[in-house]
Design a protein around this motif. Sequence first.
Motif, PDB file in Angstrom:
ATOM      1  N   ALA A  37     -16.844 -38.750 -45.049  1.00  0.00           N
ATOM      2  CA  ALA A  37     -15.522 -38.572 -45.648  1.00  0.00           C
ATOM      3  C   ALA A  37     -15.207 -37.087 -45.780  1.00  0.00           C
ATOM      4  N   TRP A  38     -13.937 -36.787 -45.812  1.00  0.00           N
ATOM      5  CA  TRP A  38     -13.491 -35.414 -46.054  1.00  0.00           C
ATOM      6  C   TRP A  38     -13.327 -35.213 -47.555  1.00  0.00           C
ATOM      7  N   SER A  39     -13.686 -34.043 -48.023  1.00  0.00           N
ATOM      8  CA  SER A  39     -13.558 -33.718 -49.443  1.00  0.00           C
ATOM      9  C   SER A  39     -12.142 -33.223 -49.744  1.00  0.00           C
ATOM     10  N   ALA A  40     -11.833 -33.155 -51.024  1.00  0.00           N
ATOM     11  CA  ALA A  40     -10.526 -32.624 -51.444  1.00  0.00           C
ATOM     12  C   ALA A  40     -10.366 -31.191 -50.962  1.00  0.00           C
ATOM     13  N   SER A  41     -11.444 -30.408 -50.960  1.00  0.00           N
ATOM     14  CA  SER A  41     -11.341 -29.014 -50.508  1.00  0.00           C
ATOM     15  C   SER A  41     -11.107 -28.938 -48.995  1.00  0.00           C
ATOM     16  N   GLU A  42     -11.644 -29.886 -48.242  1.00  0.00           N
ATOM     17  CA  GLU A  42     -11.370 -29.916 -46.792  1.00  0.00           C
ATOM     18  C   GLU A  42      -9.905 -30.275 -46.537  1.00  0.00           C
ATOM     19  N   PHE A  43      -9.391 -31.234 -47.290  1.00  0.00           N
ATOM     20  CA  PHE A  43      -7.965 -31.555 -47.175  1.00  0.00           C
ATOM     21  C   PHE A  43      -7.120 -30.346 -47.577  1.00  0.00           C
ATOM     22  N   HIS A  44      -7.540 -29.649 -48.618  1.00  0.00           N
ATOM     23  CA  HIS A  44      -6.798 -28.470 -49.079  1.00  0.00           C
ATOM     24  C   HIS A  44      -6.740 -27.407 -47.993  1.00  0.00           C
ATOM     25  N   ALA A  45      -7.869 -27.138 -47.350  1.00  0.00           N
ATOM     26  CA  ALA A  45      -7.913 -26.133 -46.282  1.00  0.00           C
ATOM     27  C   ALA A  45      -6.962 -26.506 -45.135  1.00  0.00           C
ATOM     28  N   LEU A  46      -6.897 -27.781 -44.805  1.00  0.00           N
ATOM     29  CA  LEU A  46      -5.978 -28.221 -43.755  1.00  0.00           C
ATOM     30  C   LEU A  46      -4.524 -28.085 -44.199  1.00  0.00           C
ATOM     31  N   LEU A  47      -4.232 -28.526 -45.417  1.00  0.00           N
ATOM     32  CA  LEU A  47      -2.863 -28.527 -45.916  1.00  0.00           C
ATOM     33  C   LEU A  47      -2.299 -27.106 -46.040  1.00  0.00           C
ATOM     34  N   LEU A  48      -3.181 -26.111 -46.195  1.00  0.00           N
ATOM     35  CA  LEU A  48      -2.735 -24.720 -46.279  1.00  0.00           C
ATOM     36  C   LEU A  48      -2.238 -24.188 -44.939  1.00  0.00           C
ATOM     37  N   GLN A  49      -2.623 -24.827 -43.843  1.00  0.00           N
ATOM     38  CA  GLN A  49      -2.188 -24.375 -42.524  1.00  0.00           C
ATOM     39  C   GLN A  49      -0.704 -24.661 -42.345  1.00  0.00           C
ATOM     40  N   GLU A  50       0.011 -23.703 -41.791  1.00  0.00           N
ATOM     41  CA  GLU A  50       1.457 -23.811 -41.655  1.00  0.00           C
ATOM     42  C   GLU A  50       1.876 -25.018 -40.818  1.00  0.00           C
ATOM     43  N   SER A  51       1.069 -25.411 -39.850  1.00  0.00           N
ATOM     44  CA  SER A  51       1.442 -26.497 -38.941  1.00  0.00           C
ATOM     45  C   SER A  51       1.059 -27.884 -39.464  1.00  0.00           C
ATOM     46  N   VAL A  52       0.422 -27.942 -40.625  1.00  0.00           N
ATOM     47  CA  VAL A  52      -0.076 -29.214 -41.150  1.00  0.00           C
ATOM     48  C   VAL A  52       0.810 -29.688 -42.302  1.00  0.00           C
ATOM     49  N   PHE A  53       1.110 -30.970 -42.286  1.00  0.00           N
ATOM     50  CA  PHE A  53       1.878 -31.576 -43.369  1.00  0.00           C
ATOM     51  C   PHE A  53       1.352 -32.988 -43.603  1.00  0.00           C
ATOM     52  N   GLY A  54       1.660 -33.520 -44.752  1.00  0.00           N
ATOM     53  CA  GLY A  54       1.206 -34.871 -45.056  1.00  0.00           C
ATOM     54  C   GLY A  54       2.151 -35.577 -45.996  1.00  0.00           C
ATOM     55  N   PHE A  55       1.915 -36.860 -46.123  1.00  0.00           N
ATOM     56  CA  PHE A  55       2.687 -37.703 -47.033  1.00  0.00           C
ATOM     57  C   PHE A  55       1.728 -38.603 -47.795  1.00  0.00           C
ATOM     58  N   VAL A  56       2.126 -38.977 -49.008  1.00  0.00           N
ATOM     59  CA  VAL A  56       1.360 -39.932 -49.800  1.00  0.00           C
ATOM     60  C   VAL A  56       2.293 -41.047 -50.253  1.00  0.00           C
ATOM     61  N   ALA A  57       1.718 -42.215 -50.449  1.00  0.00           N
ATOM     62  CA  ALA A  57       2.439 -43.359 -51.012  1.00  0.00           C
ATOM     63  C   ALA A  57       1.943 -43.533 -52.439  1.00  0.00           C
ATOM     64  N   ARG A  58       2.856 -43.452 -53.397  1.00  0.00           N
ATOM     65  CA  ARG A  58       2.504 -43.609 -54.807  1.00  0.00           C
ATOM     66  C   ARG A  58       3.261 -44.793 -55.368  1.00  0.00           C
ATOM     67  N   GLN A  59       2.531 -45.591 -56.135  1.00  0.00           N
ATOM     68  CA  GLN A  59       3.124 -46.786 -56.720  1.00  0.00           C
ATOM     69  C   GLN A  59       4.133 -46.387 -57.791  1.00  0.00           C
ATOM     70  N   ASN A  60       5.310 -47.004 -57.750  1.00  0.00           N
ATOM     71  CA  ASN A  60       6.357 -46.652 -58.709  1.00  0.00           C
ATOM     72  C   ASN A  60       6.531 -47.689 -59.809  1.00  0.00           C
ATOM     73  N   ASN A  61       5.793 -48.790 -59.746  1.00  0.00           N
ATOM     74  CA  ASN A  61       5.955 -49.820 -60.774  1.00  0.00           C
ATOM     75  C   ASN A  61       4.624 -50.193 -61.423  1.00  0.00           C
ATOM     76  N   ALA A  62       3.689 -49.243 -61.471  1.00  0.00           N
ATOM     77  CA  ALA A  62       2.400 -49.496 -62.105  1.00  0.00           C
ATOM     78  C   ALA A  62       2.575 -49.558 -63.619  1.00  0.00           C
ATOM     79  N   ALA A  63       1.793 -50.396 -64.264  1.00  0.00           N
ATOM     80  CA  ALA A  63       1.864 -50.532 -65.716  1.00  0.00           C
ATOM     81  C   ALA A  63       1.502 -49.222 -66.408  1.00  0.00           C
ATOM     82  N   SER A  64       0.535 -48.516 -65.851  1.00  0.00           N
ATOM     83  CA  SER A  64       0.182 -47.206 -66.394  1.00  0.00           C
ATOM     84  C   SER A  64      -0.170 -46.288 -65.242  1.00  0.00           C
ATOM     85  N   GLY A  65       0.334 -45.095 -65.299  1.00  0.00           N
ATOM     86  CA  GLY A  65       0.073 -44.141 -64.235  1.00  0.00           C
ATOM     87  C   GLY A  65       0.855 -44.475 -62.980  1.00  0.00           C
ATOM     88  N   SER A  66       0.420 -43.897 -61.889  1.00  0.00           N
ATOM     89  CA  SER A  66       1.104 -44.076 -60.619  1.00  0.00           C
ATOM     90  C   SER A  66       0.030 -44.059 -59.542  1.00  0.00           C
TER      91      SER A  66
END
Length: 166
Positions: A37-66
Motif C-alpha cells: 500500500a501507499w502511505s499518506a506521505s507517498e500520496f502527499h508527495a504525488l499530490l504536490l506535483q503540478e501535473s497530479v490531481f485527485g478526487f475523493v468521494a465523501r458521504q454526505n448523509n452519515a449519522a456522524s462524520g463524513s
Amino acid sequence: MALIDYFIRRPEFDIFDMTVDHLAGVARIHAALFKPAWSASEFHALLLQESVFGFVARQNNAASGSAMGGFVLTRSAGGEAEILTIGVDPRYVRVSLGWRLMQAALGRARQDGAEAMFLEVDQANVAAQALYRRLGFRKVGERKAYYKPSGPDAAAGGADVLRLDL
C-alpha cells in the motif's frame, strides 16, 4: 421495496477535489485494497506535483462524520493522462463510486487538454475490467507479472494497459 429499506439510510456521496486533509483516509482505503500500500506521505508527495490531481468521494448523509468512500489519483501532462490509482472502500461497492470518480478524473483530464487516458488494471479484477469497458477503455497492451503476489503461494499477476481517447 422491503420494509427494512425504510429504516436503512443508503449512503450518498459527493465528489471533492483531493486535498492533503484527505490523505489519511485515502491511504487507509488504499491499504485495504493493495499490497504494498501507499502511505499518506507517498500520496502527499504525488499530490504536490503540478501535473497530479485527485478526487475523493465523501458521504454526505452519515449519522456522524463524513465517511470517505473512495478516491482517484491522476496525472495529466503532454496531452496524455493516466490513472495512478483508484480505490473504493469495500463497504461501498455497488453504489457507482468508481464510475463517478472516473467521470471526475476524465472531465478534469479533458479540461487540462489531455487527448487520451491510460491505466493499468489487474487482469484478475473482473469488476474493474467491467467498469473500464463501460467507460469505453480498450486494451492496448499487457504487462506480465505487474502485480506482486500477495500470499506465499500466489503468483505475480499481469495487468492490461487500457486507453480511452478523450
